[in-house]
Design an enzyme around this catalytic site. Structure first.
Site, PDB file in Angstrom:
ATOM      1  N   CYS A  69     -10.497  31.427 -17.197  1.00  0.00           N
ATOM      2  CA  CYS A  69      -9.096  31.815 -17.417  1.00  0.00           C
ATOM      3  C   CYS A  69      -8.752  33.171 -16.813  1.00  0.00           C
ATOM      4  CB  CYS A  69      -8.760  31.779 -18.907  1.00  0.00           C
ATOM      5  SG  CYS A  69      -9.883  32.703 -19.965  1.00  0.00           S
TER       6      CYS A  69
ATOM      7  N   HIS B  41      -4.972  28.294 -19.289  1.00  0.00           N
ATOM      8  CA  HIS B  41      -5.860  27.302 -19.889  1.00  0.00           C
ATOM      9  C   HIS B  41      -5.374  25.863 -19.688  1.00  0.00           C
ATOM     10  CE1 HIS B  41      -6.470  31.106 -22.147  1.00  0.00           C
ATOM     11  NE2 HIS B  41      -7.731  30.778 -22.039  1.00  0.00           N
TER      12      HIS B  41
ATOM     13  N   ASP C 147       0.108  30.559 -19.249  1.00  0.00           N
ATOM     14  CA  ASP C 147      -1.205  30.255 -19.833  1.00  0.00           C
ATOM     15  C   ASP C 147      -2.122  29.604 -18.798  1.00  0.00           C
ATOM     16  OD1 ASP C 147      -3.360  29.487 -21.404  1.00  0.00           O
ATOM     17  OD2 ASP C 147      -2.095  29.012 -23.130  1.00  0.00           O
TER      18      ASP C 147
END
Length: 589
Positions: free
Chosen positions: A422, A548, A546
């Site tokens: 990440c 992820h 994000d």
């Protein structure tokens, strides 16, 4: 009778921000007795600038502008408008310097006298709702001796070949052809009726290579229509044309000479009103190609290089189109490959001054190039997904990322980094921002590039290469500094509950730097794209990207599932500490 006058809001804004005396040319396009002034260029008598060849064809010099303490006398205006040859009523724009705001007046030169005229200010959105850009792409063989005069002669012969009616234009993946026939009207094949350019653009969604694109602004949307065309040259003569066959005569001159043989990649733009008939575009498309060749000619002539007095070569060229929002129109630039950065910066600085653009941010580096639909743009990676979010209602001051970035996340490019990559992905998003803003020409670093950089600078041992070890904000800072020469500010937060205390610093960062922020805490890393901070209540919302996410580049899913969205303080883990990497934007051009 003089035309109705409209002036781009962008031109007005740039002239009103001038604080010194200067003079220049006004560039525009005319349609049905309405003159639209779309660009301004300041004359620099120390430089021989042929900037008109960088504008889309269809835009010409329609007048002049002077900025100073007075309006010029008629004799002065007659003298400086003498080179305006596309109209009998050249425009004169007077910009009087004022303590608070410059005053702009306009005059048409009619029968050798100045007649004051009113003008209407028009926004870029309204301009491009009326006009279409045609992107013309082709390749032309070029053979020449290596000397300035021989290169000029070869380009002149090449342009003559284009204007003799032996080229045709085609919308790719269709049977639509536009042909020019000597002494007759142009011929349009593959379509019935007499369609306009605008009507063809509406149908272009059915064409693989005819396309429409959008430029998005924070408060408004500029919809720009594009139509792609290619040029081909007739390989045989028309069968009905009678011509005589002569015995060829060959003259042999034995001598030592050097030649250059290259394929010129032509990539040029034309701007036309949507109501213009497609069949009438032939001469404009030919002129566009000729204008582009004049641009290449000037560059080649100025850059013929001699090595040891007996070996010559011409450096390869590459062409890009730019659409700086501060400029409001396209500028085409051709670069010499392997040219020194010092020389490129000198050329960019001159161009910024000529176009009245700021000198503290890059606008014409290769990273700033305009990305057309259909062009390679980071392997299909989404650009600026946050622009499609609904407005936030937190009652505070909103400060967002400026410019463009790419959304990097888990599992892109067939790589399984789920659970450990990440921070790498957030770093790639930050690096893409600096690339797309033109602060660097280096492509976004791969995982291998990132790991090798950290090993090379001594931050990680050699066994870090090829591993699945995490990195954090400190490593992101090291890589940005080592690979991109970008410094960063690090903010520390002892707990997720204290993230609101950093609201003022984040607002300052996004307003003054505008780069995305990487944040790492616990086992997670995210990218912050902006904040909405209420100074009175202390309430804060974070715009989070994000990394992820593991799915495809599906914007609807990304927005609906909150992979890009506004989050409150509760989003952060109150038991974890956080480090934020705030990349600082350099002052450069």
């Amino acid at each position: 009778m003089p035309p109705k006058l409209t002036v781009s809001q962008n031109v007005i804004n740039r002239l009103k921000n001038v604080h010194e005396k200067l003079a220049g040319n006004l560039y525009g396009v005319i349609h049905k007795n309405t003159l639209l002034i779309i660009g301004v260029n300041i004359n620099d008598h120390q430089q021989d600038s042929d900037i008109i060849n960088g504008f889309p064809t269809g835009i010409d010099i329609y007048g002049v502008v002077s900025v100073g303490n007075r309006t010029l006398e008629e004799d002065e205006v007659k003298r400086i408008t003498g080179d305006v040859d596309v109209t009998d009523t050249p425009l004169y724009m007077s910009c009087i310097l004022g303590p608070a705001q410059n005053v702009i007046e306009t005059f048409f030169t009619i029968n050798n006298q100045l007649e004051k005229t009113s003008y209407e200010i028009i926004s870029e959105k309204d301009i491009y709702s009326q006009f279409v850009h045609i992107r013309l792409i082709t390749e032309l063989p070029f053979v020449s001796g290596i000397s300035p005069q021989l290169i000029k002669d070869s380009f002149s012969n090449l342009r003559k070949q284009l204007i003799n009616g032996q080229v045709v234009f085609n919308i790719p993946k269709t049977n639509i052809f536009l042909m020019g026939v000597e002494c007759e009207e142009n011929v349009l094949l593959g379509l019935t009726g007499d369609p306009t350019v605008g009507e063809i653009c509406k149908k272009s969604t059915a064409f693989e290579e005819g396309y429409t694109s959008n430029l998005k602004k924070k408060k408004d949307v500029i919809e720009m229509d594009f139509l792609r065309m290619v040029m081909m040259k007739k390989a045989t003569r028309d069968s009905e044309v009678d011509f005589k066959i002569h015995t060829p005569v060959v003259h042999i001159d034995k001598c030592i000479s050097e030649m250059v043989k290259v394929t010129l990649k032509v990539d040029t733009l034309v701007i036309v009103h949507k109501h213009k008939k497609l069949v009438t575009l032939y001469s404009l498309l030919v002129e566009s190609c000729c204008r582009f060749l004049r641009l290449l000619e000037g560059i080649m002539v100025n850059n013929v290089k001699l090595c040891n007095g007996d070996n010559s070569y011409i450096s390869p060229l590459e062409t890009f189109h730019f659409f700086p929002e501060l400029c409001g129109h396209f500028i085409t630039r051709t670069f010499i490959k392997n040219e020194s950065e010092e020389l490129r910066e000198k050329t960019r600085r001159l161009l910024h001054k000529q176009l009245l653009l700021p000198l503290n941010q890059p606008l014409f580096r290769t990273g700033n190039r305009f990305i057309f639909d259909g062009d390679a743009q980071g392997g299909g990676i989404l650009i600026n997904p946050h622009e499609n979010l609904n407005p936030i209602k937190n009652g505070g001051e909103i400060a967002l990322v400026k410019g463009k970035y790419r959304y990097y996340h888990y599992c892109q490019n067939n790589m399984d980094d789920n659970g450990w990559g990440c921070a790498y992905r957030s770093l790639q998003t930050l690096a893409s921002w600096f690339l797309l803003q033109g602060y660097t020409d280096r492509e976004v670093p791969s995982f291998q590039d990132i790991q090798k950089c950290l090993v090379d600078i001594g931050d990680k041992p050699s066994n870090f290469l090829g591993s699945k070890q995490w990195i954090g904000s400190t490593e992101v800072n090291f890589v940005l500094n080592s690979l991109l020469n970008i410094t960063s500010k690090i903010l520390y937060v002892s707990s997720g509950e204290d993230m609101a205390s950093k609201g003022p610093e984040l607002v300052y960062h996004f307003k003054n730097h505008g780069s995305p922020v990487m944040i790492g805490g616990g086992v997670f890393a995210h990218t912050i794209l902006g904040v909405d901070y209420n100074n009175l209540s202390g309430e804060i919302k974070f715009l989070i990207l994000d990394p992820h996410y593991t799915g495809s580049e599906d914007l609807d899913i990304i927005l609906k599932k909150g992979w890009c969205g506004w989050k409150g303080v509760k989003f952060w883990d109150k038991t974890a500490y956080y480090n934020m990497c705030l990349p600082q934007v350099p002052t450069c051009i």
